[in-house]
Design a protein around this motif. Structure first.
Motif, PDB file in Angstrom:
ATOM      1  N   LYS A   1     -13.299   2.971 -14.407  1.00  0.00           N
ATOM      2  CA  LYS A   1     -12.179   3.486 -15.202  1.00  0.00           C
ATOM      3  C   LYS A   1     -11.331   4.440 -14.372  1.00  0.00           C
ATOM      4  CE  LYS A   1     -12.673   6.892 -18.039  1.00  0.00           C
ATOM      5  NZ  LYS A   1     -12.978   7.804 -19.140  1.00  0.00           N
ATOM      6  N   TYR A   2     -11.979   5.338 -13.631  1.00  0.00           N
ATOM      7  CA  TYR A   2     -11.244   6.243 -12.750  1.00  0.00           C
ATOM      8  C   TYR A   2     -10.419   5.452 -11.737  1.00  0.00           C
ATOM      9  CZ  TYR A   2     -14.117  10.228 -14.300  1.00  0.00           C
ATOM     10  OH  TYR A   2     -14.734  11.206 -15.023  1.00  0.00           O
ATOM     11  N   ALA A   3     -11.022   4.415 -11.159  1.00  0.00           N
ATOM     12  CA  ALA A   3     -10.333   3.606 -10.153  1.00  0.00           C
ATOM     13  C   ALA A   3      -9.117   2.906 -10.747  1.00  0.00           C
ATOM     14  CB  ALA A   3     -11.292   2.593  -9.553  1.00  0.00           C
ATOM     15  N   LEU A   4      -9.274   2.298 -11.902  1.00  0.00           N
ATOM     16  CA  LEU A   4      -8.151   1.587 -12.518  1.00  0.00           C
ATOM     17  C   LEU A   4      -7.027   2.538 -12.919  1.00  0.00           C
ATOM     18  CD1 LEU A   4     -10.039  -1.034 -14.683  1.00  0.00           C
ATOM     19  CD2 LEU A   4      -8.709  -1.434 -12.611  1.00  0.00           C
ATOM     20  N   LEU A   5      -7.382   3.686 -13.440  1.00  0.00           N
ATOM     21  CA  LEU A   5      -6.351   4.665 -13.798  1.00  0.00           C
ATOM     22  C   LEU A   5      -5.639   5.195 -12.556  1.00  0.00           C
ATOM     23  CD1 LEU A   5      -8.223   6.633 -16.593  1.00  0.00           C
ATOM     24  CD2 LEU A   5      -6.299   5.077 -16.881  1.00  0.00           C
ATOM     25  N   GLY A   6      -6.376   5.414 -11.476  1.00  0.00           N
ATOM     26  CA  GLY A   6      -5.762   5.878 -10.229  1.00  0.00           C
ATOM     27  C   GLY A   6      -4.825   4.846  -9.633  1.00  0.00           C
ATOM     28  N   ILE A   7      -5.259   3.581  -9.610  1.00  0.00           N
ATOM     29  CA  ILE A   7      -4.413   2.509  -9.083  1.00  0.00           C
ATOM     30  C   ILE A   7      -3.158   2.352  -9.936  1.00  0.00           C
ATOM     31  CG2 ILE A   7      -4.281   0.018  -8.706  1.00  0.00           C
ATOM     32  CD1 ILE A   7      -7.298   0.136  -8.071  1.00  0.00           C
ATOM     33  N   GLY A   8      -3.319   2.414 -11.232  1.00  0.00           N
ATOM     34  CA  GLY A   8      -2.166   2.303 -12.130  1.00  0.00           C
ATOM     35  C   GLY A   8      -1.168   3.431 -11.946  1.00  0.00           C
ATOM     36  N   THR A   9      -1.665   4.625 -11.732  1.00  0.00           N
ATOM     37  CA  THR A   9      -0.781   5.762 -11.505  1.00  0.00           C
ATOM     38  C   THR A   9      -0.004   5.617 -10.206  1.00  0.00           C
ATOM     39  OG1 THR A   9      -2.248   7.207 -12.732  1.00  0.00           O
ATOM     40  CG2 THR A   9      -0.678   8.264 -11.262  1.00  0.00           C
ATOM     41  N   VAL A  10      -0.694   5.213  -9.142  1.00  0.00           N
ATOM     42  CA  VAL A  10      -0.017   5.024  -7.860  1.00  0.00           C
ATOM     43  C   VAL A  10       1.031   3.921  -7.964  1.00  0.00           C
ATOM     44  CG1 VAL A  10      -0.359   4.295  -5.459  1.00  0.00           C
ATOM     45  CG2 VAL A  10      -1.911   5.928  -6.495  1.00  0.00           C
ATOM     46  N   ALA A  11       0.697   2.821  -8.643  1.00  0.00           N
ATOM     47  CA  ALA A  11       1.660   1.736  -8.812  1.00  0.00           C
ATOM     48  C   ALA A  11       2.842   2.188  -9.669  1.00  0.00           C
ATOM     49  CB  ALA A  11       0.984   0.530  -9.447  1.00  0.00           C
ATOM     50  N   GLY A  12       2.575   2.946 -10.709  1.00  0.00           N
ATOM     51  CA  GLY A  12       3.657   3.447 -11.552  1.00  0.00           C
ATOM     52  C   GLY A  12       4.606   4.355 -10.803  1.00  0.00           C
ATOM     53  N   ILE A  13       4.057   5.237  -9.984  1.00  0.00           N
ATOM     54  CA  ILE A  13       4.898   6.126  -9.176  1.00  0.00           C
ATOM     55  C   ILE A  13       5.711   5.312  -8.174  1.00  0.00           C
ATOM     56  CG2 ILE A  13       4.828   7.935  -7.411  1.00  0.00           C
ATOM     57  CD1 ILE A  13       2.388   9.074  -8.923  1.00  0.00           C
ATOM     58  N   LYS A  14       5.052   4.345  -7.540  1.00  0.00           N
ATOM     59  CA  LYS A  14       5.727   3.508  -6.551  1.00  0.00           C
ATOM     60  C   LYS A  14       6.913   2.778  -7.178  1.00  0.00           C
ATOM     61  CE  LYS A  14       5.128  -0.776  -4.110  1.00  0.00           C
ATOM     62  NZ  LYS A  14       4.340  -1.981  -4.065  1.00  0.00           N
ATOM     63  N   TYR A  15       6.690   2.130  -8.315  1.00  0.00           N
ATOM     64  CA  TYR A  15       7.757   1.352  -8.930  1.00  0.00           C
ATOM     65  C   TYR A  15       8.860   2.225  -9.512  1.00  0.00           C
ATOM     66  CZ  TYR A  15       4.689  -2.597  -8.217  1.00  0.00           C
ATOM     67  OH  TYR A  15       3.883  -3.546  -7.651  1.00  0.00           O
ATOM     68  N   SER A  16       8.510   3.388 -10.023  1.00  0.00           N
ATOM     69  CA  SER A  16       9.556   4.267 -10.552  1.00  0.00           C
ATOM     70  C   SER A  16      10.409   4.837  -9.429  1.00  0.00           C
ATOM     71  CB  SER A  16       8.953   5.382 -11.398  1.00  0.00           C
ATOM     72  OG  SER A  16       8.212   6.270 -10.600  1.00  0.00           O
ATOM     73  N   VAL A  17       9.802   5.154  -8.295  1.00  0.00           N
ATOM     74  CA  VAL A  17      10.568   5.663  -7.155  1.00  0.00           C
ATOM     75  C   VAL A  17      11.471   4.554  -6.595  1.00  0.00           C
ATOM     76  CG1 VAL A  17      10.352   6.439  -4.757  1.00  0.00           C
ATOM     77  CG2 VAL A  17       8.960   7.490  -6.537  1.00  0.00           C
ATOM     78  N   GLU A  18      10.945   3.332  -6.481  1.00  0.00           N
ATOM     79  CA  GLU A  18      11.744   2.222  -5.995  1.00  0.00           C
ATOM     80  C   GLU A  18      12.906   1.923  -6.933  1.00  0.00           C
ATOM     81  OE1 GLU A  18       9.178  -1.102  -5.362  1.00  0.00           O
ATOM     82  OE2 GLU A  18       8.376  -0.296  -3.497  1.00  0.00           O
ATOM     83  N   LYS A  19      12.658   2.020  -8.240  1.00  0.00           N
ATOM     84  CA  LYS A  19      13.721   1.753  -9.209  1.00  0.00           C
ATOM     85  C   LYS A  19      14.813   2.803  -9.131  1.00  0.00           C
ATOM     86  CE  LYS A  19      14.522   0.972 -14.093  1.00  0.00           C
ATOM     87  NZ  LYS A  19      13.949   0.939 -15.429  1.00  0.00           N
ATOM     88  N   ASN A  20      14.443   4.067  -8.907  1.00  0.00           N
ATOM     89  CA  ASN A  20      15.428   5.142  -8.816  1.00  0.00           C
ATOM     90  C   ASN A  20      16.232   5.074  -7.533  1.00  0.00           C
ATOM     91  OD1 ASN A  20      14.787   6.201 -11.306  1.00  0.00           O
ATOM     92  ND2 ASN A  20      13.289   7.634 -10.471  1.00  0.00           N
ATOM     93  N   LEU A  21      15.667   4.475  -6.478  1.00  0.00           N
ATOM     94  CA  LEU A  21      16.390   4.367  -5.214  1.00  0.00           C
ATOM     95  C   LEU A  21      17.433   3.262  -5.236  1.00  0.00           C
ATOM     96  CD1 LEU A  21      13.534   4.931  -2.619  1.00  0.00           C
ATOM     97  CD2 LEU A  21      15.307   6.535  -3.307  1.00  0.00           C
ATOM     98  N   LYS A  22      17.293   2.302  -6.144  1.00  0.00           N
ATOM     99  CA  LYS A  22      18.251   1.178  -6.196  1.00  0.00           C
ATOM    100  C   LYS A  22      19.531   1.555  -6.889  1.00  0.00           C
ATOM    101  CE  LYS A  22      14.979  -2.538  -5.930  1.00  0.00           C
ATOM    102  NZ  LYS A  22      14.425  -3.706  -6.570  1.00  0.00           N
TER     103      LYS A  22
END
Length: 81
Positions: free
Chosen positions: A60-81
């Motif tokens: 559960k910790y691993a899945l939540l951590g991966i999801g958080t990193v992916a969420g940050i990655k995609y939100s940063v990429e979306k804001n840069l476009k």
């Protein structure tokens, strides 16, 4: 348990995974494997024993951590476009 004690390992793992993601010495395709290993090891350490329940908590910790990193990655990429 308290909200902060339940939330702290998840945030700590997300920070570590985010830092690993930004290094050039480590391929990003191995981040999920590292997350599972770190999450399960932390859950074993926290519980003091290796049981099926602690394995699930570590996953559960691993899945939540991966999801958080992916969420940050995609939100940063979306804001840069």
């Amino acid at each position: 348990m308290d909200f902060m004690t339940d939330f702290a390992p998840y945030v700590g793992l997300a920070v570590v995974l985010y830092a690993i993601r930004h290094t050039d010495r480590f391929s990003n395709k191995y981040i999920p494997i590292v997350a599972v290993v770190l999450g399960v090891l932390y859950a074993f350490w926290e519980a003091g024993a290796a049981t099926p329940e602690t394995t699930l908590i570590g996953l559960k910790y691993a899945l939540l951590g991966i999801g958080t990193v992916a969420g940050i990655k995609y939100s940063v990429e979306k804001n840069l476009k």
